[in-house]
Design a protein around this motif. Sequence first.
Motif: not given
Ligand SMILES: [Zn+2]
Length: 408
Positions: A157, A181, A184
Amino acid sequence: MGDTHLYNVLGVSRNASNSELKKAYHRLAKEYHPDKNPESAEKFKEIRNAYDILSNPEKKEIYDNFGMQGLADGFSPGGPGGFPFGDVLGGMFGMRGGFMGSRHRRQRGDDTTHHLRVTLEDFYNGKTAKLQLSRTVLCKTCGGAGGRGNVLPCRMCHGHGIKKTMRQLGPGMMQEIQTTCPECRGEGETYSDKDKCGPCMGRKVVNDDKILEVHVDKGMRDGQKILFRGEGDQLPDVDPGDVIIILTQIEHKKFVRNGEDLYYKHTLGLAEALCGFTMVLKHLDKRQLLIKSEPGQVFRPGARKVIKEEGMPVYRNTFERGDLIIEFDIKFPPPHFIGEPEIKELQKLLPEPPAISIPMDDESVEEVTLTEVSNSRRNNRRSEAYDEDHDHFNHRGSAGAHMQCAHQ
Ligand SMILES: [Zn+2]
Ligand SMILES: [Zn+2]
């Protein structure tokens, strides 16, 4: 905002440390001590009371969360980190938004709700139930960091924490979809694979099973909530939410509860209803209550009798009990059960029927026949009233419902 009166009395902020509280108290106590100034006795009392509460961690927590009312209601921490609240819980939620905002800067996780099925026997006798809870806890290996070394901006991302994808809706029409995302989990940064913590795989949390001991106290009731503070899912940088256990009563075969009172339905034979009876009622704590009718007592269908203080124990006041109410149904003998000679004998014993004079020579008199009402007719015409007639006791268990039926 929660109640800040006690803090104002001591002239400190809500975040004051213990030593700040102590200092403020000593300063004010000196200033307003009645030995020095008899007119300030009330003020001194107020100061001492404020300090008594705020210097006691348990009382302080209750006060911070529920104000003086909470202390007056006698909340006490119960169970491991738990707070049995009962009916007051609903009111508490209304307050939460306000004081959490001021007290905790950190975000607060979601509450988790579980239903615990409880028998009426358990509400009567009390019980400790063990409930296994699956939740996430901070990874012990990495202490919730997720890895070691340098964090890197997430490659997926580019550090935004949000993944954008374009979707074509039609010719020349694109829609941008934003999702958290997955790499993460919205944080925008991750460890490189070699720096990631093994046990949690960089997730910072692991799954954990915990056994909660739920104390179902005598007299608790269906729908009552028991709160376990901060036992919800643990997440990094988030205060865990609470686990809320909602007690749900399993319907009892014989007893129906209404508040503190218990209702019990018992069917008598016609002979018992007219001539008296003895019965044994097995109570929720397995005691057997021996019940005898008084000589000469006649029981009508739907008659109610009460046995004082044999109902449910009163929550938090278990020496007190509601009442046990027995509703009697009378089972009549089947058709043609009694022969002609016995009917004559019975008639001698029972009250005489009302005398009527039949003017047989009057043309307006017409003899008609009684037959059974067919089921379909009865269902169409008064299905509701009919159903209630049969089941009202189980459904409602209240005197009001029955009386309504009887008068329809
Ligand atoms: Zn990410
Ligand atoms: Zn870890």
